[in-house]
Scaffold this motif. Structure first.
Motif, short mmCIF file in Angstrom:
data_model
loop_
_atom_site.label_atom_id
_atom_site.label_comp_id
_atom_site.label_asym_id
_atom_site.label_seq_id
_atom_site.Cartn_x
_atom_site.Cartn_y
_atom_site.Cartn_z
N ARG A 233 0.81 -1.22 0.00
CA ARG A 233 0.00 0.00 0.00
C ARG A 233 0.84 1.28 0.00
NH1 ARG A 233 -2.93 -3.33 -1.16
NH2 ARG A 233 -4.98 -3.92 -0.33
N GLY A 234 2.14 1.15 0.24
CA GLY A 234 2.97 2.34 0.28
C GLY A 234 4.44 1.99 0.16
N VAL A 235 5.31 3.00 0.32
CA VAL A 235 6.74 2.80 0.14
C VAL A 235 7.29 1.79 1.14
CG1 VAL A 235 8.99 3.93 0.24
CG2 VAL A 235 7.07 5.10 -0.84
N GLY A 236 6.83 1.86 2.39
CA GLY A 236 7.32 0.93 3.40
C GLY A 236 7.02 -0.52 3.04
N ASP A 237 5.80 -0.76 2.57
CA ASP A 237 5.44 -2.11 2.13
C ASP A 237 6.29 -2.55 0.95
OD1 ASP A 237 3.45 -2.20 4.06
OD2 ASP A 237 1.88 -1.51 2.69
N ALA A 242 10.11 -6.16 -1.33
CA ALA A 242 11.28 -6.28 -2.21
C ALA A 242 12.40 -7.02 -1.49
CB ALA A 242 11.75 -4.90 -2.66
N ALA A 243 12.64 -6.67 -0.23
CA ALA A 243 13.69 -7.34 0.55
C ALA A 243 13.37 -8.82 0.73
CB ALA A 243 13.83 -6.67 1.91
N THR A 250 17.81 -15.28 -3.02
CA THR A 250 19.19 -15.54 -2.61
C THR A 250 19.31 -16.89 -1.94
OG1 THR A 250 19.62 -13.17 -2.32
CG2 THR A 250 21.12 -14.70 -1.22
N ASP A 251 18.40 -17.19 -1.02
CA ASP A 251 18.41 -18.48 -0.33
C ASP A 251 18.22 -19.62 -1.32
OD1 ASP A 251 18.73 -17.11 2.02
OD2 ASP A 251 16.62 -17.26 2.63
N ASP A 252 17.32 -19.41 -2.28
CA ASP A 252 17.06 -20.42 -3.30
C ASP A 252 18.30 -20.66 -4.15
OD1 ASP A 252 15.02 -22.14 -3.99
OD2 ASP A 252 14.39 -20.95 -5.72
N LEU A 375 16.65 -2.44 -5.63
CA LEU A 375 16.16 -1.15 -6.09
C LEU A 375 15.14 -1.30 -7.22
CD1 LEU A 375 19.48 0.95 -6.11
CD2 LEU A 375 17.62 1.00 -4.43
N ALA A 376 15.42 -2.23 -8.13
CA ALA A 376 14.49 -2.46 -9.24
C ALA A 376 13.14 -2.95 -8.74
CB ALA A 376 15.09 -3.47 -10.22
#
Length: 390
Positions: A233-237, A242-243, A250-252, A375-376
């Protein structure tokens, strides 16, 4: 509907074509070419979506070209990748290097040592940048009489026009979801419901469908990721999701490469006479360093491929939204999220859905250009939250 779980024509059942699944027309074309030197084209491009069997078909064609008809031992040697008249390249880096391309060109000018032809198979030909493609041009245009090039790529558009003009294109067909589901059920023994869901979620990619069918954690991870995107719903989400995507990919990637990396390292040390646990002599550290560099490149590609698969899932999600917005609900990929999809379809305009789909496609292209994955993804997810490109 053709039953593609078994060879569908007599020609497809004949060795070495038996491993090629669901492509009877392509098999017929290549089998005819392999048996008639007068009509054989010396440079081919096999195209089809991921999971359609491009490389399997390329190697079956190579076996039919190199070995004499009926010489199954030689054909098996080609299929195993150990025949001296086969040179095959599947890059495990992000791109195919000029060095690798030049090596293929050099090999293409050698006469066959045992077989009827020398065959050069280049998988992932779409991973060539322009200067690398230019290395191949003359070899493709004027190959030696008994050399055959076979390139593989998702589509003709993935290669330069100068390459396309020098090859004969063979396009593979996409199988139906039900056909893939039957094949997966036969191969893995999973129940019909799991096989169908896996085939649908993998969008008919056979390898990915098989993995989803046999790995409950992969199915759960996909579901969690898609539900997370729908909650942005916003930048925080956007930053959080994304992380999560990057960490999961990465784990995969580590899980897929760690065992192989360790086996390669142990094999190299045994080859150069270093006992397990012993110090590595300075004289051979450069060889170990070169191996580690290659493994890092492979890990980078594995990570980017994993993120690209997630983006493919995102595309399927918003493709379903677009279908619902246009009154079509009979061909949804993510049926399990029907309620959430209908809520988004009602809340968004069709134009906003198109903006999001365009941004996902742009993100996939950016990742091919080595943009930082986190970032992407953050940029793309902000578009999901706002309906506007950043």
């Amino acid at each position: 509907m053709t039953d593609l779980a078994a060879p569908s024509t007599e020609s497809e059942a004949a060795f070495p074509w038996g491993a090629v699944w669901g492509q009877p027309d392509a098999v017929a074309t290549l089998r005819a070419a392999a048996s008639d030197p007068a009509s054989l084209t010396h440079a081919w491009l096999i195209t089809g979506p991921p999971g359609s069997g491009r490389s399997t078909l390329a190697h079956a064609f190579a076996a039919a070209l190199i070995a004499e008809p009926g010489d199954e031992p030689a054909m098996r040697q080609v299929l195993a990748g150990t025949h001296p008249d086969l040179t095959a390249l599947r890059t495990e880096g992000v791109i195919i290097s000029i060095k690798d391309a030049r090596s293929l060109v050099e090999r293409s000018y050698f006469s066959p040592s045992l077989g009827r032809y020398r065959v050069i198979v280049m998988e992932d030909a779409d991973r060539m940048v322009e200067r690398t493609s230019n290395v191949l041009l003359k070899a493709l245009e004027e190959p030696p009489e008994r050399t055959v090039w076979v390139l593989c790529a998702p589509s003709e558009a993935d290669l330069l026009p100068t390459i396309r003009s020098r090859v004969r294109v063979l396009r593979l067909r996409e199988p139906d979801v039900d056909d893939v589901a039957r094949l997966i059920a036969q191969r893995t023994g999973v129940d019909a419901v799991t096989a169908e869901q896996s085939a649908r979620h993998a969008q008919r990619h056979i390898g990915m469908a098989q993995r989803l069918a046999t790995d409950a954690s992969a199915r759960a991870r996909r579901d969690t990721t898609l539900r997370g995107v729908l909650r942005v719903r916003g930048v925080g989400d956007a930053v959080e999701v994304a992380a999560q995507v990057v960490q999961a990919a990465t784990d995969d990637a580590k899980a897929l490469t760690a065992e192989r990396d360790e086996a390669e390292r142990a094999s190299l040390l045994r080859t150069i006479g270093v006992a397990e646990g012993a110090a590595v002599p300075p004289a051979v550290r450069s060889q170990l360093s070169a191996l580690e560099d290659e493994q890092k490149r492979r890990a980078t590609r594995s990570l980017r491929d994993g993120i690209d698969r997630v983006l493919t899932d995102f595309q399927s999600l918003f493709r379903d939204v677009a279908l619902l917005q246009h009154g079509r609900d009979g061909d949804l990929i993510n049926r399990e999220l029907d309620g959430d999809l209908r809520a988004v379809a009602a809340a968004w305009s069709p134009q906003r859905t198109i903006v999001v789909l365009d941004q996902i496609a742009l993100t996939r292209r950016n990742l091919e250009q080595n943009v930082a994955p986190a970032l992407a993804l953050e940029s793309m997810l902000i578009t999901v939250a706002s309906g506007r490109t950043p």
